[in-house]
Design a protein around this motif. Structure first.
Motif, PDB file in Angstrom:
ATOM      1  N   LEU A 183       2.863  12.339  -0.719  1.00  8.18           N
ATOM      2  CA  LEU A 183       2.981  11.063  -0.004  1.00  8.18           C
ATOM      3  C   LEU A 183       1.582  10.501   0.235  1.00  8.18           C
ATOM      4  O   LEU A 183       0.721  11.189   0.787  1.00  8.18           O
ATOM      5  CB  LEU A 183       3.674  11.282   1.354  1.00  8.18           C
ATOM      6  N   HIS A 184       1.362   9.258  -0.170  1.00  3.52           N
ATOM      7  CA  HIS A 184       0.087   8.581   0.082  1.00  3.52           C
ATOM      8  C   HIS A 184       0.371   7.357   0.936  1.00  3.52           C
ATOM      9  O   HIS A 184       1.217   6.534   0.579  1.00  3.52           O
ATOM     10  CB  HIS A 184      -0.566   8.171  -1.240  1.00  3.52           C
ATOM     11  N   VAL A 185      -0.330   7.250   2.084  1.00  3.35           N
ATOM     12  CA  VAL A 185      -0.060   6.160   3.029  1.00  3.35           C
ATOM     13  C   VAL A 185      -1.357   5.494   3.453  1.00  3.35           C
ATOM     14  O   VAL A 185      -2.436   6.086   3.371  1.00  3.35           O
ATOM     15  CB  VAL A 185       0.665   6.685   4.294  1.00  3.35           C
ATOM     16  N   HIS A 186      -1.220   4.256   3.909  1.00 10.89           N
ATOM     17  CA  HIS A 186      -2.354   3.490   4.434  1.00 10.89           C
ATOM     18  C   HIS A 186      -2.125   3.284   5.928  1.00 10.89           C
ATOM     19  O   HIS A 186      -1.732   2.196   6.347  1.00 10.89           O
ATOM     20  CB  HIS A 186      -2.438   2.133   3.756  1.00 10.89           C
ATOM     21  N   THR A 187      -2.281   4.324   6.714  1.00  7.22           N
ATOM     22  CA  THR A 187      -2.112   4.151   8.160  1.00  7.22           C
ATOM     23  C   THR A 187      -3.421   3.667   8.763  1.00  7.22           C
ATOM     24  O   THR A 187      -4.506   3.944   8.244  1.00  7.22           O
ATOM     25  CB  THR A 187      -1.694   5.464   8.851  1.00  7.22           C
ATOM     26  N   ALA A 210      -1.026   2.931  -9.371  1.00  9.37           N
ATOM     27  CA  ALA A 210      -2.433   2.923  -9.778  1.00  9.37           C
ATOM     28  C   ALA A 210      -3.080   4.265  -9.460  1.00  9.37           C
ATOM     29  O   ALA A 210      -4.105   4.625 -10.047  1.00  9.37           O
ATOM     30  CB  ALA A 210      -3.162   1.800  -9.047  1.00  9.37           C
ATOM     31  N   GLU A 211      -2.485   5.009  -8.521  1.00  6.16           N
ATOM     32  CA  GLU A 211      -3.057   6.294  -8.103  1.00  6.16           C
ATOM     33  C   GLU A 211      -2.301   7.487  -8.702  1.00  6.16           C
ATOM     34  O   GLU A 211      -2.332   8.595  -8.157  1.00  6.16           O
ATOM     35  CB  GLU A 211      -3.137   6.340  -6.566  1.00  6.16           C
ATOM     36  N   THR A 212      -1.673   7.246  -9.841  1.00  7.44           N
ATOM     37  CA  THR A 212      -0.944   8.312 -10.553  1.00  7.44           C
ATOM     38  C   THR A 212      -1.814   9.558 -10.722  1.00  7.44           C
ATOM     39  O   THR A 212      -1.351  10.685 -10.537  1.00  7.44           O
ATOM     40  CB  THR A 212      -0.486   7.783 -11.939  1.00  7.44           C
ATOM     41  N   GLY A 230       0.833  -1.209   0.000  1.00  9.27           N
ATOM     42  CA  GLY A 230       0.000   0.000   0.000  1.00  9.27           C
ATOM     43  C   GLY A 230       0.860   1.248   0.000  1.00  9.27           C
ATOM     44  O   GLY A 230       2.029   1.226   0.380  1.00  9.27           O
ATOM     45  N   GLY A 231       0.266   2.349  -0.457  1.00  9.85           N
ATOM     46  CA  GLY A 231       0.946   3.643  -0.472  1.00  9.85           C
ATOM     47  C   GLY A 231       1.637   3.903  -1.799  1.00  9.85           C
ATOM     48  O   GLY A 231       1.908   2.978  -2.581  1.00  9.85           O
ATOM     49  N   ASN A 232       1.880   5.176  -2.058  1.00  6.73           N
ATOM     50  CA  ASN A 232       2.663   5.591  -3.224  1.00  6.73           C
ATOM     51  C   ASN A 232       3.198   6.989  -2.974  1.00  6.73           C
ATOM     52  O   ASN A 232       2.635   7.744  -2.185  1.00  6.73           O
ATOM     53  CB  ASN A 232       1.863   5.505  -4.541  1.00  6.73           C
ATOM     54  N   MET A 233       4.314   7.306  -3.630  1.00  5.41           N
ATOM     55  CA  MET A 233       5.042   8.527  -3.316  1.00  5.41           C
ATOM     56  C   MET A 233       5.621   9.114  -4.597  1.00  5.41           C
ATOM     57  O   MET A 233       5.963   8.377  -5.531  1.00  5.41           O
ATOM     58  CB  MET A 233       6.214   8.217  -2.373  1.00  5.41           C
ATOM     59  N   GLY A 255     -11.811   4.920   4.323  1.00  5.88           N
ATOM     60  CA  GLY A 255     -11.483   3.495   4.415  1.00  5.88           C
ATOM     61  C   GLY A 255     -10.232   3.113   3.644  1.00  5.88           C
ATOM     62  O   GLY A 255      -9.958   1.928   3.426  1.00  5.88           O
ATOM     63  N   HIS A 256      -9.455   4.095   3.229  1.00 10.03           N
ATOM     64  CA  HIS A 256      -8.321   3.839   2.334  1.00 10.03           C
ATOM     65  C   HIS A 256      -7.021   4.428   2.892  1.00 10.03           C
ATOM     66  O   HIS A 256      -6.069   3.694   3.115  1.00 10.03           O
ATOM     67  CB  HIS A 256      -8.677   4.419   0.950  1.00 10.03           C
ATOM     68  N   GLY A 257      -6.984   5.731   3.146  1.00 15.46           N
ATOM     69  CA  GLY A 257      -5.735   6.298   3.663  1.00 15.46           C
ATOM     70  C   GLY A 257      -5.657   7.793   3.484  1.00 15.46           C
ATOM     71  O   GLY A 257      -6.669   8.469   3.254  1.00 15.46           O
TER      72      GLY A 257
HETATM   73 ZN   LIG Z   1      -3.730   3.619  -1.660  1.00 13.48          ZN
END
Ligand SMILES: [Zn+2]
Ligand SMILES: CSC[C@@H](O)[C@@H](O)C(=O)COP(=O)(O)O
Length: 204
Positions: A93-97, A74-76, A27-30, A168-170
């Protein structure tokens, strides 16, 4: 690629995020901005806690073209939206905390309002715990183009700063550079945990 200092800072940030457990199970993308037209985005499907510079792909912000032919996140579309909306944004920064995932479900409205926390001042431009900080909560969607359009529409009507929650995602947050995006991530995550604990304690 290694002469890009912001990309090196991003690789460090990804290790830090991984060590915190904020990017579980790929999970996550940066990303970091390279210039007005291009950014470097994490490759899809990788463990984001153990990325190297070679795991970041150059992506055209307007067209999503990827010269390498490899597959960026996938979240470009959310990263490129932020770079288009905010010319000053230099890193995303995208995170799944756990806190972001749970609080975004506990909060049923379209905005999470934070108030009364000294740590609000970790966010750029905030100078008092007495001010309200609104973080929008968008319903999650597997259609990233549709999600990006909803966020873009929101930004035409309301101020959008620091970051947003996906229900429900991040959390997706940004800053002028990697250091500021990191500070926003750490500050928001702290605030989310406080808010979640407070709501649990105050529950009738
Ligand atoms: Zn995500
Ligand atoms: C564990 S799957 C999560 C993905 O669907 C997505 O939300 C995510 O954050 C990572 O996607 P990625 O394509 O690797 O950038």
């Amino acid at each position: 690629m290694t002469e890009n200092l912001q990309l090196e800072a991003l690789v460090d940030a990804c290790r830090w995020i991984g060590a915190k457990g904020w990017a579980p199970a790929t999970g996550g993308n940066m990303s970091v901005r390279e210039d007005a037209d291009r950014c470097w985005l994490s490759e899809s499907g990788k463990d984001k806690g153990s990325l190297t510079g070679n795991d970041f792909l150059q992506v055209d912000i307007a067209t999503h073209q990827v010269p390498s032919g490899r597959k960026p996140s996938a979240e470009t579309g959310l990263h490129t939206l932020i770079y288009r909306l905010f010319p000053e944004a230099g890193a995303v920064l995208h995170v799944h905390t756990v806190n972001a995932t749970v609080l975004s479900r506990v909060e049923k409205s379209a905005e999470l309002v934070l108030h009364g926390y000294e740590m609000q001042k970790s966010l750029r431009g905030q100078s008092s715990h007495l001010d309200d900080v609104s973080i929008p909560v968008f319903d999650n969607d597997q259609d990233i183009d549709a999600l990006a359009r909803r966020i873009e529409h929101y930004a035409t009507e309301r101020p959008l700063s620091y970051g947003f929650l996906l229900r429900g995602h991040g959390l997706t947050c940004w800053g002028r550079d990697v250091a500021e995006a990191r500070r926003h991530l750490e500050g928001l995550e702290f605030l989310f945990e406080c808010e979640l604990r407070l709501r649990q304690l105050e529950k009738p």
